[in-house]
Design an enzyme around this catalytic site. Structure first.
Site, PDB file in Angstrom:
ATOM      1  N   ARG A 121       0.810  -1.233   0.000  1.00  0.00           N
ATOM      2  CA  ARG A 121       0.000   0.000   0.000  1.00  0.00           C
ATOM      3  C   ARG A 121       0.835   1.270   0.000  1.00  0.00           C
ATOM      4  O   ARG A 121       0.406   2.317   0.461  1.00  0.00           O
ATOM      5  CB  ARG A 121      -0.980   0.017   1.166  1.00  0.00           C
ATOM      6  N   LYS A 143       2.281  11.146 -11.583  1.00  0.00           N
ATOM      7  CA  LYS A 143       1.501  10.153 -12.349  1.00  0.00           C
ATOM      8  C   LYS A 143       2.368   8.917 -12.535  1.00  0.00           C
ATOM      9  O   LYS A 143       3.485   9.005 -13.056  1.00  0.00           O
ATOM     10  CB  LYS A 143       1.124  10.705 -13.721  1.00  0.00           C
ATOM     11  N   GLU A 185       8.389  18.348 -25.618  1.00  0.00           N
ATOM     12  CA  GLU A 185       7.677  18.678 -24.371  1.00  0.00           C
ATOM     13  C   GLU A 185       8.178  20.021 -23.822  1.00  0.00           C
ATOM     14  O   GLU A 185       7.417  20.794 -23.247  1.00  0.00           O
ATOM     15  CB  GLU A 185       7.864  17.571 -23.321  1.00  0.00           C
ATOM     16  N   LYS A 227       5.637  22.990 -14.329  1.00  0.00           N
ATOM     17  CA  LYS A 227       4.833  21.802 -14.003  1.00  0.00           C
ATOM     18  C   LYS A 227       4.473  21.809 -12.515  1.00  0.00           C
ATOM     19  O   LYS A 227       3.342  21.479 -12.147  1.00  0.00           O
ATOM     20  CB  LYS A 227       5.559  20.504 -14.390  1.00  0.00           C
ATOM     21  N   GLU A 237      -5.610  16.421 -12.089  1.00  0.00           N
ATOM     22  CA  GLU A 237      -6.101  16.773 -13.427  1.00  0.00           C
ATOM     23  C   GLU A 237      -7.612  16.945 -13.527  1.00  0.00           C
ATOM     24  O   GLU A 237      -8.287  16.300 -14.317  1.00  0.00           O
ATOM     25  CB  GLU A 237      -5.610  15.737 -14.464  1.00  0.00           C
ATOM     26  N   ARG A 241      -4.368  21.184 -15.039  1.00  0.00           N
ATOM     27  CA  ARG A 241      -3.327  20.239 -15.455  1.00  0.00           C
ATOM     28  C   ARG A 241      -3.518  19.764 -16.899  1.00  0.00           C
ATOM     29  O   ARG A 241      -2.569  19.335 -17.558  1.00  0.00           O
ATOM     30  CB  ARG A 241      -3.289  19.046 -14.472  1.00  0.00           C
ATOM     31  N   ASN A 245      -1.519  18.835 -21.831  1.00  0.00           N
ATOM     32  CA  ASN A 245      -1.819  17.924 -22.946  1.00  0.00           C
ATOM     33  C   ASN A 245      -1.831  18.638 -24.300  1.00  0.00           C
ATOM     34  O   ASN A 245      -2.301  18.072 -25.288  1.00  0.00           O
ATOM     35  CB  ASN A 245      -3.186  17.251 -22.729  1.00  0.00           C
ATOM     36  N   HIS A 248      -1.594  16.839 -27.672  1.00  0.00           N
ATOM     37  CA  HIS A 248      -1.674  15.395 -27.423  1.00  0.00           C
ATOM     38  C   HIS A 248      -2.895  14.735 -28.067  1.00  0.00           C
ATOM     39  O   HIS A 248      -2.850  13.554 -28.396  1.00  0.00           O
ATOM     40  CB  HIS A 248      -1.656  15.100 -25.918  1.00  0.00           C
ATOM     41  N   HIS A 252      -1.875  11.696 -30.097  1.00  0.00           N
ATOM     42  CA  HIS A 252      -2.269  10.313 -29.808  1.00  0.00           C
ATOM     43  C   HIS A 252      -2.863   9.659 -31.054  1.00  0.00           C
ATOM     44  O   HIS A 252      -2.639   8.471 -31.308  1.00  0.00           O
ATOM     45  CB  HIS A 252      -3.298  10.279 -28.668  1.00  0.00           C
ATOM     46  N   HIS A 265       6.721   9.487 -29.151  1.00  0.00           N
ATOM     47  CA  HIS A 265       5.640  10.265 -28.549  1.00  0.00           C
ATOM     48  C   HIS A 265       5.881  11.767 -28.772  1.00  0.00           C
ATOM     49  O   HIS A 265       4.982  12.509 -29.166  1.00  0.00           O
ATOM     50  CB  HIS A 265       5.565   9.933 -27.056  1.00  0.00           C
TER      51      HIS A 265
HETATM   52  P1  NAD Z   1      12.038   5.655 -22.058  1.00  0.00           P
HETATM   53  O1  NAD Z   1      11.995   5.524 -20.611  1.00  0.00           O
HETATM   54  O2  NAD Z   1      11.703   4.474 -22.890  1.00  0.00           O
HETATM   55  O3  NAD Z   1      13.491   6.178 -22.459  1.00  0.00           O
HETATM   56  C1  NAD Z   1      13.788   6.335 -23.825  1.00  0.00           C
HETATM   57  C2  NAD Z   1      15.069   5.586 -24.206  1.00  0.00           C
HETATM   58  O4  NAD Z   1      16.180   6.350 -23.736  1.00  0.00           O
HETATM   59  C3  NAD Z   1      15.197   4.201 -23.570  1.00  0.00           C
HETATM   60  O5  NAD Z   1      15.781   3.348 -24.528  1.00  0.00           O
HETATM   61  C4  NAD Z   1      16.176   4.427 -22.426  1.00  0.00           C
HETATM   62  O6  NAD Z   1      16.937   3.263 -22.149  1.00  0.00           O
HETATM   63  C5  NAD Z   1      17.050   5.510 -22.983  1.00  0.00           C
HETATM   64  N1  NAD Z   1      17.696   6.380 -22.010  1.00  0.00           N
HETATM   65  C6  NAD Z   1      17.120   7.011 -20.949  1.00  0.00           C
HETATM   66  N2  NAD Z   1      18.025   7.782 -20.338  1.00  0.00           N
HETATM   67  C7  NAD Z   1      19.188   7.637 -21.013  1.00  0.00           C
HETATM   68  C8  NAD Z   1      20.494   8.208 -20.888  1.00  0.00           C
HETATM   69  N3  NAD Z   1      20.781   9.116 -19.951  1.00  0.00           N
HETATM   70  N4  NAD Z   1      21.449   7.820 -21.762  1.00  0.00           N
HETATM   71  C9  NAD Z   1      21.164   6.934 -22.758  1.00  0.00           C
HETATM   72  N5  NAD Z   1      19.958   6.397 -22.950  1.00  0.00           N
HETATM   73  C10 NAD Z   1      18.982   6.740 -22.083  1.00  0.00           C
HETATM   74  O7  NAD Z   1      11.090   6.832 -22.590  1.00  0.00           O
HETATM   75  P2  NAD Z   1      10.884   8.351 -22.133  1.00  0.00           P
HETATM   76  O8  NAD Z   1      10.737   9.117 -23.392  1.00  0.00           O
HETATM   77  O9  NAD Z   1      11.882   8.776 -21.128  1.00  0.00           O
HETATM   78  O10 NAD Z   1       9.458   8.272 -21.401  1.00  0.00           O
HETATM   79  C11 NAD Z   1       8.305   7.850 -22.104  1.00  0.00           C
HETATM   80  C12 NAD Z   1       7.302   7.315 -21.105  1.00  0.00           C
HETATM   81  O11 NAD Z   1       6.976   8.348 -20.192  1.00  0.00           O
HETATM   82  C13 NAD Z   1       6.002   6.844 -21.712  1.00  0.00           C
HETATM   83  O12 NAD Z   1       5.673   5.589 -21.180  1.00  0.00           O
HETATM   84  C14 NAD Z   1       4.983   7.875 -21.283  1.00  0.00           C
HETATM   85  O13 NAD Z   1       3.688   7.336 -21.113  1.00  0.00           O
HETATM   86  C15 NAD Z   1       5.569   8.333 -19.983  1.00  0.00           C
HETATM   87  N6  NAD Z   1       5.170   9.689 -19.557  1.00  0.00           N
HETATM   88  C16 NAD Z   1       4.736   9.824 -18.277  1.00  0.00           C
HETATM   89  C17 NAD Z   1       4.390  11.078 -17.809  1.00  0.00           C
HETATM   90  C18 NAD Z   1       3.970  11.231 -16.383  1.00  0.00           C
HETATM   91  O14 NAD Z   1       3.500  12.315 -16.008  1.00  0.00           O
HETATM   92  N7  NAD Z   1       4.124  10.216 -15.574  1.00  0.00           N
HETATM   93  C19 NAD Z   1       4.480  12.195 -18.654  1.00  0.00           C
HETATM   94  C20 NAD Z   1       4.934  12.020 -19.944  1.00  0.00           C
HETATM   95  C21 NAD Z   1       5.284  10.743 -20.398  1.00  0.00           C
END
Ligand code: NAD
Length: 357
Positions: A121, A143, A185, A227, A237, A241, A245, A248, A252, A265
């Site tokens: 929990r 999130k 972003e 943020k 949200e 918040r 988006n 988006h 999407h 993305h």
């Molecule tokens: P990811 O975590 O897949 O990272 C992208 C790639 O970069 C991966 O291959 C990773 O191994 C590599 N990588 C990361 N840091 C590195 C570094 N310092 N050096 C070399 N390689 C590195 O993707 P992302 O773009 O970081 O995140 C996308 C995810 O985030 C999605 O699942 C999306 O839904 C989520 N997201 C969440 C929120 C939230 O508010 N929680 C907001 C936006 C996106």
């Protein structure tokens, strides 16, 4: 090192931003029990680059931390990997006073954050974001969650970390495509909230593209401040918040119609921002010159501005499936100038099609 405070009452925390600052982690940790076993969750690529260094820093400071390394990529942000993580947490002896450290991009942060939120929990949770997207967006705001076969991020929780440590020097090893995804972003924050920051992104393009740490620190700090301001007014949200988006709803649709293969993305969001800028121009909430600046900035950072030859009808159908649309009319965030935006309801299919040519 810079600090940004996220003001959420009892759930408040700081985001620390600096260059080569991983070694500062132990002195920033409060409430992490040295007597309980904690888990550092990372993906294979990031762990191979920084995992041993972070473990060594924590072990030297007396923390009992073990590593759990997932394969990485969106494909493993699912219930199967989550189940494996719970198993690791149990077999390695984590208890209610344990902490999950995440070292990675948004995939690791969302997945391991949800594991921390739900294991017994809720246990301790510290984010060390390593991608630009994670440093400016996903590690902040609480999130967490995983994807289901029927859709992205369908299971999750709002669960705030105890702290976030963003070391911009880690971004040097990030692939160019992933860096650009984060930049989309970053541009979004300028468009929705801060015209001066947008100007900064226009003026300092070359330094930013070269990943100059001084400029990266400013970018991560400003995005986190924005943020933090938004999230502290609307954690779950129900209103403000939603501005995060921007682009988006279109984005999407582009991602889904290309099977999540053609665009990252961030690329899909970039094209989505071009569409909303053009829509805002048509609806008169933005001038043609302002919309042109948005499109130019996206293009100048090497991000795509067009979705290719997807049929407009398919895009509209997909957008109607978005959870924000009602009675065939679509609700989305529209810029009302550079540095301001609002959620606009009742956008018609004709209006959308008019910018999809
Ligand atoms: P990811 O975590 O897949 O990272 C992208 C790639 O970069 C991966 O291959 C990773 O191994 C590599 N990588 C990361 N840091 C590195 C570094 N310092 N050096 C070399 N390689 C590195 O993707 P992302 O773009 O970081 O995140 C996308 C995810 O985030 C999605 O699942 C999306 O839904 C989520 N997201 C969440 C929120 C939230 O508010 N929680 C907001 C936006 C996106």
């Amino acid at each position: 090192m810079k600090a940004v405070h996220v003001d959420l009452g009892e759930k408040s925390y700081n985001i620390y931003i600096g260059e080569k600052c991983l070694a500062d982690l132990p002195r920033l940790l409060t409430g992490v029990s040295p007597d309980s076993v904690s888990l550092l969750v990372s993906d294979e690529l990031v762990f191979s680059l920084y995992g041993e260094e972070v473990l060594e820093i924590l072990h030297s400071a007396g923390f009992k931390v073990e590593a759990a390394v997932i394969k990485g990529g969106e494909g493993c942000k699912n219930l199967t990997t989550l189940d494996w993580l719970y198993e690791q947490m149990i077999t390695r002896g984590l208890d209610r006073s344990s902490t999950v450290f995440t070292l990675g991009g948004g995939v690791v942060g969302d997945l391991a954050g949800f594991a921390a939120a739900s294991f017994m929990r809720g246990i301790g949770f510290i984010q060390i974001p390593t991608s630009l997207l994670a440093q400016v967006d996903s590690s902040v705001g609480g999130k967490t969650g995983v994807n289901l076969p029927l859709g992205k991020n369908l299971v999750g929780a709002f669960y705030q970390p105890g702290l976030v440590l963003a070391d911009v020097s880690l971004l040097n090893t990030l692939a160019e495509k992933e860096y650009k995804t984060g930049l989309a972003e970053v541009i979004k924050y300028g468009v929705i909230w801060d015209g001066t920051f947008f100007d900064f992104l226009e003026t300092n393009r070359e330094r930013i593209k070269a990943r100059d740490p001084k400029y990266l620190i400013h970018i991560v700090q400003r995005c986190c401040e924005i943020k933090a301001e938004i999230v502290s007014q609307d954690e779950k949200e129900s209103g403000l918040r939603a501005l995060l988006n921007l682009g988006h709803t279109f984005g999407h649709a582009f991602e889904a119609l290309t099977g999540y293969k053609q665009f990252t993305h961030g690329e899909a969001v970039a094209i989505g921002m071009v569409c909303v800028a053009r829509l805002a121009e048509k609806l008169g909430t933005m001038t043609a010159a302002e919309a042109g600046r948005v499109v130019d900035l996206i293009q100048n950072y090497g991000l795509p501005v067009h979705y290719g030859n997807l049929p407009a009808d398919d895009i509209v159908v997909r957008m109607r499936m978005d959870k924000k649309s009602t009675a065939g009319k679509i609700k989305m965030v529209l810029p009302t100038g550079i540095g301001s935006s609002e959620v606009t309801a009742g956008i018609t299919e004709e209006q959308i099609k008019s910018v999809l040519s």
